[in-house]
Design an enzyme around this catalytic site. Structure first.
Site, PDB file in Angstrom:
ATOM      1  N   ASP A   1      15.644  19.453 -27.942  1.00 54.07           N
ATOM      2  CA  ASP A   1      16.061  18.231 -27.244  1.00 54.07           C
ATOM      3  C   ASP A   1      17.254  17.647 -27.975  1.00 54.07           C
ATOM      4  O   ASP A   1      17.536  18.002 -29.127  1.00 54.07           O
ATOM      5  CB  ASP A   1      14.925  17.194 -27.252  1.00 54.07           C
ATOM      6  CG  ASP A   1      13.765  17.603 -26.366  1.00 54.07           C
ATOM      7  OD1 ASP A   1      14.023  18.269 -25.358  1.00 54.07           O
ATOM      8  OD2 ASP A   1      12.619  17.264 -26.689  1.00 54.07           O
TER       9      ASP A   1
ATOM     10  N   ASP B   1       6.609  18.072 -20.928  1.00 53.72           N
ATOM     11  CA  ASP B   1       7.069  19.195 -21.758  1.00 53.72           C
ATOM     12  C   ASP B   1       5.921  20.124 -22.127  1.00 53.72           C
ATOM     13  O   ASP B   1       6.153  21.191 -22.698  1.00 53.72           O
ATOM     14  CB  ASP B   1       7.718  18.673 -23.054  1.00 53.72           C
ATOM     15  CG  ASP B   1       9.086  18.063 -22.812  1.00 53.72           C
ATOM     16  OD1 ASP B   1       9.793  18.560 -21.909  1.00 53.72           O
ATOM     17  OD2 ASP B   1       9.457  17.104 -23.512  1.00 53.72           O
TER      18      ASP B   1
END
Length: 1037
Positions: free
Chosen positions: A452, A757
């Site tokens: 990320d 996620d």
């Protein structure tokens, strides 16, 4: 060997199949001590039993939650258990029995809840203010009456349990019997005390081996215990004494007011107080996949369930073992954790060597016995047997058993555990919490990291840097900017902007214990609220002006947050904020300088897009704020998705973390590709990626929607080049990870922080959840939790993963060399001379040097920077490499040659004479053999480089083991000769022993110049279930 290991001893690092786990267990035949060897191996029988018990509990919960409808409730009403309030509870100031309160939630008993006056009535009976929460001085009283929020755990093993486990070694038991028999025969033939020495020496050696083994195992267990405690730590937001604060899940009490948001785990059973669009996933508790809407009509919340959407506040009603989750948690620890691929592989190596060792031990005993019988026959004494003859045969048997002790390397699989325990402890200090043992090991093979952006590559300390409002760009520079900005925009524009900021937020501005304002919420929300306060806004008064009717919280799929409020002047207004392009597409009007909505022309849209891209190119995170007025409340579940009026474009600065660029460079040098996967604007993502060194000139940056449209063949061509994926959704990350693993054969580590996620974290080889920004759902699906959310920590985990692998290789190289030399020396000597130069006591000491002490020295070495200058180890490369075989064979030949010459011509070479010449020679051979191992242990520190001393003095464990080995060797030779069958040596013989050992270092240098051609491995990528992926594109043809 490798073919045999691949066939029988290969398991997946993540979610291995029961078939693979059972296969390697069946292949392990020779085990000296099953209790110790398999201590860190999953008990499949217990696991299946626990799974069955868990399903039974889930079924009961499912029946209670979903089958117990109104009719059943009605039937139960007549048979309801009457709870009597105890005097103790009354005196404590509470008006409801703990078991009754627990049963209301557990049974979802709406009727009983009404009888108690609803949630407000329950709050009164547990003496709590719904505004101020629990008073901290009441905590002990509440814990005494209603219990602690802790679950029953298996008691940990004490030190003496590890001593008992170490004594379960079959070979040590046989040696103890031999020692006792030896003492009995010795006393009968040689008298007291001389007859005791041989047997007592073996017993003392066994005691030493057992104690050192037990201490090592006990220390490991303490490390895993600390790690387990850390894994269970969950922090929750509560209101206590009128203030919002974070407390441990274990410190929660009945009556606590807990704040829930997306991705949180419900920490205990309780009742819904207030909130918006709260959706709970109860599958972890009941097995039902259908999410449940929680509201005033259905206010029951159960521990262990997850917040799938929305936010809310709850009142804790029951904790610990009074919850269904508490009962379920009892079953979760049963059966243990899956073993790692390296543990399994080394069990295979130990099995192969054990079989060879057993064969040598049997042959050695037969050769010694046959020679002894032949000699008796030649002397015509075959019919005459004395106690001395019996003692000789017992000694032969003891030597053969001790060969098995040395030859079966029980320490190999356990060295992996030792190395992983050491690495995990160090990583915990370095802000990385390893949840699954195999992840630390697998991370060393990672060839790709999908990371990320926000909080991992950047600091996650966000501030509004620029704002475009009233068709002007304003740069924000501290408090003075607020005064200047207020004078630059009209009151009407300012009012609508502040409403948008303070009404449409999931965060709160609270007053802390110090009386100062504090913002609780995500970094992005906090930055906007700080910006609103800078403009002179008041959070409390703004929230009181309007009533919130409906909230659509932000999530990774929608990339926006919306809120519907009823205005004090009448009518409704929807506020929306989120990803710039998405919100801009929803707008058809814009606020002008006077605060009036005007139509948004194509030219203005292009102008706004230019502003957005300009902010993004400066690495700013861009958000659009918009609103829509409505006469009546929107029908249906969703808020409007068009017809909005654009208020402002905000540019939020989130600087790159210090050290990230260097960490990325380290990854690239180590053959690890770094890919950024983010939900941000593509221009922001590209700017940050360039700054971090991720995006190169030949790399590709792509947006999620474009990636989703690609065909499998297009993906196959493009995925290797992708370095940045912007505006991605969680399923894009999942698709990318799946493609990298199955099609390209990569070992993929992926970071995640949101609930959505979870699939990508589960699919990856190593799932990395963020400790600060990550939700409990993400953490639960992860293998490693990065406690400081820092990319540099991820690189550190990769370095430790490589260190574990290389350390085990060093240890295996060292142990196999000792194995080969000890086996061949005793076997050849037995065949040629009829006696073994190394006695049972001496072999036990050698076993401890190469097993427990060798593992401590080599398996716990810290990583060095050179590890990150090599490519990652492939999935299917040989564990025992050509380089290792070269070193093992070279050192074995040298040691066997030297020790063989000493055995058969030592007296002449060393000019030994006298009655004790044989004893001196055997002692010298033993001493030389040990020093060869000491110096070979130093050689094993680096299998390829000549300089093996680099970093040696930074590894205090290695130095301590070396010193301890040498000191104890001196004590054995000079002072314990009676027990160890040694005699004191003069300084010249000591010097020669050390020099012969030291020559092995010169031999190691020479050996390292011999070139080794490593065989290339074909990578066959497989899914977790062991099946190969279906061919696509040209492969299909």
């Amino acid at each position: 060997m490798e073919k045999y290991l691949r066939k029988n001893f290969e398991v997946d690092s993540k979610n291995p199949s029961d078939e693979a786990l059972q296969r390697w267990r069946s292949a392990v035949r020779i085990v000296k001590n099953p209790r110790r060897r398999f201590r860190m191996v999953a008990d499949l029988a217990k696991r299946h039993e626990a799974e069955k018990k868990k399903l039974e509990i889930r079924e009961k919960i499912r029946v209670a939650l979903y089958v117990k409808k109104a009719a059943l409730q009605f039937i139960d009403a007549g048979n309801r258990v009457a709870f009597i309030l105890s005097e103790e509870t009354k005196q404590a100031g509470f008006g409801i029995d703990p078991d009754e309160l627990a049963s209301v939630v557990r049974a979802h008993d709406s009727n009983l809840l009404k009888q108690h006056g609803g949630v407000e009535g329950i709050a009164g009976k547990v003496s709590v203010s719904l505004d101020d929460g629990v008073s901290e001085k009441d905590l002990p009283r509440r814990q005494e009456i209603y219990g602690f929020n802790r679950y029953v755990e298996k008691p940990s093993k004490g030190f003496f349990m590890f001593v008992w486990e170490a004594l379960q070694d079959l070979t040590l038991m046989i040696l103890m019997v031999c020692a006792v028999v030896s003492i009995g025969v010795g006393l009968a033939t040689e008298g007291w005390p001389k007859g005791m020495y041989d047997g007592l020496g073996i017993l003392l050696s066994i005691l030493l081996v057992v104690m050192v083994t037990a201490v090592s195992d006990y220390k490991q267990s303490l490390q895993f215990k600390d790690l387990d405690k850390e894994k269970k730590k969950i922090m929750v937001q509560v209101t206590r004494n009128g203030y919002r604060q974070k407390v441990s899940i274990f410190d929660l009490v009945v009556g606590d007011i807990v704040h829930l948001s997306i991705g949180d785990q419900v920490p205990a059973d309780g009742f819904f107080l207030s909130g918006y669009s709260l959706v709970i996933d109860e599958s972890s508790l009941s097995g039902e996949s259908e999410p449940v809407n929680i509201n005033q009509r259905n206010p029951f919340l159960l521990a262990g369930t997850k917040v799938q959407d929305g936010s809310g506040k709850m009142l804790i009603a029951s904790v610990g073992m009074r919850t269904e989750w508490g009962r379920l948690m009892e079953t979760l620890s049963e059966g243990g954790e899956d073993e790692t691929p390296l543990q399994v592989k080394l069990n295979g190596v130990a099995t192969i060597i054990g079989k060879i060792g057993l064969g040598f031990a049997v042959v050695t005993f037969l050769v010694l016995t046959i020679r002894f019988l032949v000699e008796k026959a030649l002397q015509h004494n075959l019919s005459n047997w004395s106690s001395v003859d019996a003692l000789t045969l017992i000694n032969y048997f003891a030597i053969s058993v001790t060969i098995i002790v040395v030859a079966v390397p029980e320490g190999l699989p356990l060295a992996v555990t030792l190395s992983l325990a050491f690495a995990m402890k160090k990583l915990m200090n370095d802000k990385a919490l390893v949840r699954h043992l195999s992840a630390c090991e697998t991370m060393g093979s990672a060839s790709c990291i999908c990371t990320d952006k926000t909080g991992t590559l950047t600091t996650n300390h966000m501030v509004v840097d620029k704002v475009w409002i009233s068709e002007e760009i304003n740069v924000i520079k501290g408090k003075e900017s607020g005064t200047n900005l207020r004078s630059m925009v009209s009151e009407r524009v300012l009012s609508i902007l502040l409403q948008s900021i303070f009404q449409n937020t999931g965060s709160e501005v609270v007053i802390g214990k110090d009386g100062k304002h504090a913002i609780l919420g995500t970094p992005t929300e906090s930055a906007l609220l700080e910006f609103g306060l800078l403009w002179g806004g008041d959070f409390g008064s703004q929230r009181q002006e309007s009533k919130i009717v409906k909230v659509e919280p932000f999530n990774s799929d929608k990339k926006k947050m919306s809120v519907l409020v009823s205005l004090s002047t009448g009518g409704f207004r929807v506020f929306c904020k989120g990803a710039s392009e998405i919100v801009l597409r929803m707008c058809d009007k814009i606020v002008d300088k006077n605060g009036k909505p005007i139509l948004l022309s194509e030219a203005q849209i292009e102008n706004v897009m230019g502003i957005i891209n300009g902010f993004a190119n400066e690495a700013l995170r861009t958000l659009c704020l918009a609103f829509k007025d409505m006469d009546k409340c929107s029908s249906g579940d969703s808020l409007p998705s068009e017809g909005y009026t654009l208020i402002a474009v905000v540019g939020i600065k989130d600087p790159v973390r210090p050290g990230v660029k260097e960490a990325v460079q380290t990854c690239l040098a180590a053959g690890i590709t770094v890919r950024m996967v983010t939900g941000d604007n593509i221009n922001t993502a590209k700017a940050i990626a360039r700054e971090c060194g991720i995006l190169t000139d030949d790399g590709v940056a792509i947006e999620g929607p474009d990636f989703r449209k690609m065909s499998p063949q297009e993906m196959k061509d493009l995925v290797p080049k992708i370095q940045v994926m912007a505006r991605s959704m969680p399923m894009d990350k999942h698709t990318l990870v799946t493609h990298l693993r199955t099609v390209l054969g990569e070992v993929v580590a992926v970071t995640g922080d949101g609930t959505n996620d979870a699939p990508a974290l589960h699919e990856s080889d190593i799932g990395l959840a963020m400790g600060i920004a990550g939700t409990e759902v993400a953490k639960e699906n992860a293998d490693i939790i990065i406690m400081d959310d820092n990319f540099s920590t991820i690189v550190n985990v990769a370095k430790w993963g490589r260190a574990v692998y290389i350390n085990i290789q060093k240890f295996v190289q060292f142990q196999l060399t000792v194995n080969v030399v000890a086996l061949m020396l005793n076997f050849v000597s037995a065949c040629l001379s009829g006696s073994a130069p190394l006695t049972a006591v001496q072999l036990l000491w050698v076993n401890m040097i190469m097993d427990t002490l060798g593992a401590l020295a080599l398996a716990t070495e810290p990583p060095n920077d050179r590890l990150m200058q090599k490519p990652p180890v492939g999935k299917s490369v040989n564990f025992i490499t050509g380089i290792m075989w070269r070193n093992i064979i070279g050192q074995s030949i040298y040691q066997l040659a030297v020790l063989g010459v000493l055995k058969f011509d030592g007296k002449h070479l060393l000019k030994l004479s006298g009655s004790d010449a044989d004893s001196v020679l055997n002692t010298f051979i033993f001493n030389t053999f040990v020093f060869c191992q000491v110096f070979n242990e130093i050689n094993s520190r680096d299998m390829e480089k000549i300089n093996v001393f680099r970093g040696m003095f930074q590894s205090w464990v290695f130095i301590a083991v070396m010193i301890a080995t040498v000191v104890f060797q001196v004590i054995i030779i000079q002072f314990l000769g009676t027990f160890a069958n040694t005699v004191p040596l003069n300084w010249q013989l000591w010097l020669i022993s050390v020099l012969i050992g030291a020559v092995s270092m010169v031999i190691a240098v020479i050996i390292k110049f011999i070139p080794v051609k490593e065989r290339k491995q074909t990578i066959t990528s497989k899914h977790h279930d062991g099946y190969e992926p279906l061919p696509t594109g040209p492969d299909l043809a």
